[in-house]
Design a protein around this motif. Structure first.
Motif, short mmCIF file in Angstrom:
data_model
loop_
_atom_site.label_atom_id
_atom_site.label_comp_id
_atom_site.label_asym_id
_atom_site.label_seq_id
_atom_site.Cartn_x
_atom_site.Cartn_y
_atom_site.Cartn_z
N ILE A 100 -8.06 -62.47 -15.86
CA ILE A 100 -7.51 -61.16 -16.18
C ILE A 100 -7.51 -61.02 -17.70
O ILE A 100 -6.93 -61.84 -18.39
CB ILE A 100 -6.07 -61.00 -15.64
CG1 ILE A 100 -6.04 -61.23 -14.13
CG2 ILE A 100 -5.53 -59.62 -15.98
CD1 ILE A 100 -4.65 -61.23 -13.53
N CYS A 118 -2.40 -59.06 -17.47
CA CYS A 118 -1.79 -60.19 -16.78
C CYS A 118 -0.27 -60.04 -16.72
O CYS A 118 0.36 -60.47 -15.76
CB CYS A 118 -2.16 -61.51 -17.44
SG CYS A 118 -1.60 -61.67 -19.13
N THR A 151 1.91 -60.32 -13.22
CA THR A 151 2.88 -61.39 -13.01
C THR A 151 4.33 -60.96 -13.15
O THR A 151 5.23 -61.76 -12.89
CB THR A 151 2.62 -62.54 -14.01
OG1 THR A 151 2.74 -62.03 -15.34
CG2 THR A 151 1.24 -63.14 -13.81
N VAL A 185 -2.55 -68.00 -15.63
CA VAL A 185 -3.30 -66.84 -15.16
C VAL A 185 -4.70 -66.91 -15.75
O VAL A 185 -4.86 -67.06 -16.96
CB VAL A 185 -2.61 -65.53 -15.58
CG1 VAL A 185 -3.40 -64.33 -15.09
CG2 VAL A 185 -1.19 -65.48 -15.06
N THR A 186 -5.72 -66.80 -14.91
CA THR A 186 -7.10 -66.74 -15.39
C THR A 186 -7.82 -65.59 -14.71
O THR A 186 -7.46 -65.16 -13.62
CB THR A 186 -7.86 -68.05 -15.10
OG1 THR A 186 -7.80 -68.33 -13.70
CG2 THR A 186 -7.30 -69.22 -15.88
N LEU A 213 -4.06 -67.06 -10.03
CA LEU A 213 -2.73 -67.45 -10.49
C LEU A 213 -2.47 -68.87 -9.99
O LEU A 213 -2.64 -69.16 -8.82
CB LEU A 213 -1.66 -66.52 -9.92
CG LEU A 213 -1.78 -65.05 -10.28
CD1 LEU A 213 -0.75 -64.24 -9.51
CD2 LEU A 213 -1.61 -64.84 -11.76
N GLU A 244 -9.77 -63.23 -10.32
CA GLU A 244 -8.40 -63.40 -10.77
C GLU A 244 -7.76 -64.59 -10.05
O GLU A 244 -7.93 -64.75 -8.86
CB GLU A 244 -7.60 -62.14 -10.47
CG GLU A 244 -8.11 -60.93 -11.20
CD GLU A 244 -7.39 -59.66 -10.79
OE1 GLU A 244 -6.52 -59.71 -9.89
OE2 GLU A 244 -7.70 -58.62 -11.36
#
Length: 69
Positions: free
Chosen positions: A21, A26, A30, A18-19, A4, A2
């Motif tokens: 997730i 997500c 967040t 965001v990657t 951010l 994960e």
């Protein structure tokens, strides 16, 4: 993994990426950060948002037979 990523511009805009997730998880990750940053002007969902989590279920069957040849 994960991840951010935040890009903060001189005019105060913040871009968040965001990657790692999948699905709508997500948004939960967040939400608190976005609440502190201020108003969200736009969102662009990535392909990871539309991906579903893969769950594997394995079922094993054992069968034995005996023959008197």
């Amino acid at each position: 993994m994960e991840e951010l990523e935040f890009v903060i511009y001189p005019d105060g805009r913040v871009v968040e990426k965001v990657t790692g997730i999948t699905g709508s998880n997500c948004a939960a990750v967040t939400a608190a950060i976005e609440a502190e940053l201020g108003v969200v002007l736009s969102q662009q969902k990535t392909s990871e948002f539309f991906a579903s989590e893969v769950q594997q279920v394995a079922k094993a069957t054992n069968q034995a037979s005996f023959s008197d040849w």
